[in-house]
Motif scaffolding. Structure first.
Motif, short mmCIF file in Angstrom:
data_model
loop_
_atom_site.label_atom_id
_atom_site.label_comp_id
_atom_site.label_asym_id
_atom_site.label_seq_id
_atom_site.Cartn_x
_atom_site.Cartn_y
_atom_site.Cartn_z
N GLN A 190 0.82 -1.21 0.00
CA GLN A 190 0.00 0.00 0.00
C GLN A 190 0.86 1.26 0.00
OE1 GLN A 190 -2.62 -1.19 3.41
NE2 GLN A 190 -4.27 -0.40 2.11
N GLN A 191 2.00 1.21 0.64
CA GLN A 191 2.89 2.37 0.68
C GLN A 191 3.53 2.64 -0.67
OE1 GLN A 191 5.71 1.47 3.77
NE2 GLN A 191 4.18 1.50 5.40
N ARG A 192 3.44 1.69 -1.59
CA ARG A 192 4.10 1.81 -2.88
C ARG A 192 3.14 1.89 -4.05
NH1 ARG A 192 6.86 -0.58 0.90
NH2 ARG A 192 9.14 -0.40 0.98
N LEU A 193 1.85 1.73 -3.82
CA LEU A 193 0.87 1.77 -4.90
C LEU A 193 0.73 3.19 -5.44
CD1 LEU A 193 -2.10 -0.50 -3.74
CD2 LEU A 193 -0.40 -0.99 -5.51
N THR A 194 0.51 3.29 -6.73
CA THR A 194 0.19 4.55 -7.37
C THR A 194 -1.09 4.37 -8.18
OG1 THR A 194 1.39 4.10 -9.43
CG2 THR A 194 2.66 5.01 -7.58
N GLU A 195 -1.63 5.48 -8.66
CA GLU A 195 -2.85 5.42 -9.46
C GLU A 195 -2.64 4.57 -10.72
OE1 GLU A 195 -6.89 6.24 -10.00
OE2 GLU A 195 -5.55 6.59 -8.29
N ALA A 196 -1.40 4.52 -11.21
CA ALA A 196 -1.10 3.74 -12.40
C ALA A 196 -1.26 2.24 -12.19
CB ALA A 196 0.31 4.05 -12.88
N ASP A 197 -1.28 1.80 -10.93
CA ASP A 197 -1.42 0.36 -10.67
C ASP A 197 -2.84 -0.14 -10.84
OD1 ASP A 197 1.29 -0.35 -9.91
OD2 ASP A 197 0.98 0.88 -8.13
N LEU A 198 -3.82 0.77 -10.84
CA LEU A 198 -5.21 0.35 -11.05
C LEU A 198 -5.35 -0.18 -12.47
CD1 LEU A 198 -8.04 0.29 -9.69
CD2 LEU A 198 -8.49 2.46 -10.87
N PRO A 199 -5.83 -1.42 -12.64
CA PRO A 199 -5.96 -1.98 -13.99
C PRO A 199 -6.87 -1.12 -14.87
CG PRO A 199 -6.31 -3.67 -12.32
CD PRO A 199 -6.28 -2.36 -11.61
N ASN A 277 -1.58 -8.94 -11.76
CA ASN A 277 -0.46 -9.08 -10.83
C ASN A 277 -0.90 -8.56 -9.47
OD1 ASN A 277 0.11 -6.22 -10.59
ND2 ASN A 277 1.17 -6.32 -12.57
N TYR A 278 -0.08 -8.77 -8.45
CA TYR A 278 -0.52 -8.46 -7.08
C TYR A 278 -0.74 -6.96 -6.88
CZ TYR A 278 -0.96 -9.06 -2.03
OH TYR A 278 -1.44 -9.08 -0.74
N ARG A 279 0.10 -6.14 -7.49
CA ARG A 279 -0.10 -4.69 -7.39
C ARG A 279 -1.46 -4.31 -7.95
NH1 ARG A 279 5.14 -1.79 -6.81
NH2 ARG A 279 3.88 0.10 -7.01
N GLN A 280 -1.77 -4.82 -9.14
CA GLN A 280 -3.04 -4.49 -9.78
C GLN A 280 -4.22 -5.01 -8.97
OE1 GLN A 280 -2.15 -6.51 -13.48
NE2 GLN A 280 -1.90 -4.56 -14.57
N PHE A 281 -4.06 -6.22 -8.44
CA PHE A 281 -5.17 -6.83 -7.72
C PHE A 281 -5.50 -6.04 -6.45
CE2 PHE A 281 -7.12 -9.99 -4.87
CZ PHE A 281 -8.15 -10.41 -5.69
N ILE A 282 -4.48 -5.65 -5.70
CA ILE A 282 -4.73 -4.88 -4.47
C ILE A 282 -5.29 -3.51 -4.82
CG2 ILE A 282 -3.65 -3.83 -2.46
CD1 ILE A 282 -4.08 -6.88 -2.30
N ALA A 283 -4.80 -2.90 -5.90
CA ALA A 283 -5.34 -1.60 -6.33
C ALA A 283 -6.82 -1.73 -6.67
CB ALA A 283 -4.55 -1.07 -7.52
N ALA A 284 -7.19 -2.79 -7.40
CA ALA A 284 -8.59 -3.00 -7.74
C ALA A 284 -9.42 -3.32 -6.51
CB ALA A 284 -8.71 -4.13 -8.77
#
Length: 418
Positions: A190-199, A277-284
């Motif tokens: 969560q500390q590393r997610l950005t808006e670009a990670d949202l699928p 991927n995990y980044r995208q999944f958590i963002a979604a």
């Protein structure tokens, strides 16, 4: 074959969830690299999902058995894993102080057996989860019970998991409540997610003003009629709610792929996409209005994020979320799934998303607790105590073990649990 690795501890993973949940343990070892080292070996049980998770956490395996085969059965995979892991351990220098396994996969079971037969101590991360039904989930319930017999250290994610182990006769000094390492991984990410990670698929739904329902399905015991019912329920749901769209990352298992094509082809309101991927999944997940899943790990992640979740199973080894109203067990009956989803999507009184973490399954320190125990710290951190911090309140609701160790109860102020 002679191999040499610098690790005093060896962790083994085969699937994406195992990598995600072992990464915090390996990170905690890295923080104490002057005292000990840990290496990760992989079996490749889920070849097409594990590599992205390794890259996300910056993990380079000490070995990769690459055992994935098209159409393989659990028994075939287990046999190859036992042979190859035994060969690895026979030539591993220096001899590991312990073998670390996570969860209830076929990889974890094979590694635990290999460690036991090689007379190595086995440490089980996420120990003590139980449904008490040998066939639900299948084969995971038997896998984790088996690992429980083979392990020397039992790192339980919750007090209830600890109580299961004690009831089965595991000595109390071998059990430690540490929280679930998936919460460590979630907070790190969560500390590393950005808006670009949202699928892009999720962004289109949200930008158009629709409500987002995120779906996963992969359990073997659901293959056939149960999975068909779930998929038809998803179709019914989008036909009933014009403002709802479903994002469904389809698991690569051929049974799931085939059923999805048969029952959801042509349904425009349901976006069936490749696994995220995990980044995208958590963002979604963080942006979803509702999650429908049969996954154990998703129950933990969704509860930590405060996202209402329907679990398409009759039983869960993670009952804490159900008992505090964050999760609902709905089974695989078509009409019930639709009714429960409709009730949540139509509930305008439901609380908004919490602005602080919900500490039901972990507090982000599980990896450090595990390493402290394995290294025998004289002053280890205290065990994990679950708690829920309600929205818009400074009061803390604790959900903790009763004196008779048979269940959980609320203490402190009562709050709405939607």
């Amino acid at each position: 074959m002679t191999t040499s690795y610098p690790a005093q501890f060896l962790a083994v993973a085969g699937t994406r969830p195992e990598v995600i949940k072992l990464a915090p343990v390996l990170m905690a070892f890295a923080e104490r690299s002057a005292e000990a080292k840990a290496a990760l070996g992989v079996t490749g049980q889920h070849r097409n999902l594990i590599d992205a998770a390794l890259n996300l956490f910056g993990l380079t395996p000490a070995f990769d058995l690459n055992l994935m085969r098209p159409g393989q059965s659990p028994a075939e995979f287990m046999g190859r894993a036992l042979v190859d892991l035994t060969t690895i351990l026979q030539h591993h220098q220096p001899r590991p102080a312990a073998l670390i396994v996570q969860g209830d996969t076929t990889t974890a079971t094979a590694a635990a057996w290999t460690g036991f037969l090689s007379r190595l101590p086995v440490a089980h991360v996420e120990a003590g989860l139980r449904t008490r039904d040998r066939r639900q989930p299948f084969p995971e319930e038997i896998n984790r019970r088996t690992i429980g017999l083979l392990a020397d250290w039992h790192f339980a994610p919750t007090p209830r998991a600890r109580d299961h182990l004690l009831a089965e006769g595991v000595a109390s000094e071998r059990v430690l409540v540490v929280g679930n390492t998936v919460v460590d991984a979630l907070r790190w990410l969560q500390q590393r997610l950005t808006e670009a990670d949202l699928p892009a698929s999720a962004r289109r739904v949200l930008d158009a003003g629709y409500r987002l329902v995120l779906v996963t399905a992969h359990r073997r015991e659901a293959f056939g009629t149960p999975l068909r019912n779930v998929l038809l329920a998803l179709r019914d749901l989008v036909m009933s709610f014009e403002n709802v769209r479903i994002l469904f990352p389809v698991h690569p298992n051929p049974a799931v792929q085939e059923a999805t094509r048969e029952h959801l082809a042509g349904v425009e309101q349901i976006q069936c996409v490749e696994p995220l991927n995990y980044r995208q999944f958590i963002a979604a997940m963080s942006r979803a209005d509702l999650i429908v899943t049969d996954s154990g790990g998703v129950q933990e992640e969704a509860s930590s994020l405060g996202v209402p979740t329907l679990v398409t199973r009759d039983q869960t080894e993670r009952p804490e979320g159900v008992e505090v109203g964050l999760v609902r067990l709905v089974g695989t009956e078509r009409r019930r799934i639709v009714a429960e989803a409709a009730a949540l999507l139509g509930d305008s009184t439901r609380q908004t998303r919490p602005d602080r973490p919900l500490n039901l399954y972990g507090d982000g320190q599980a990896g450090r607790r595990i390493v402290a125990a394995l290294l025998g710290d004289a002053n280890p951190p205290p065990p994990f105590v679950p708690s829920i911090i309600p929205t818009n309140s400074s009061d803390e609701c604790r959900y903790e073990s009763t004196q008779d160790r048979c269940g959980f109860q609320w203490s402190g102020p009562r709050h709405s649990r939607h």
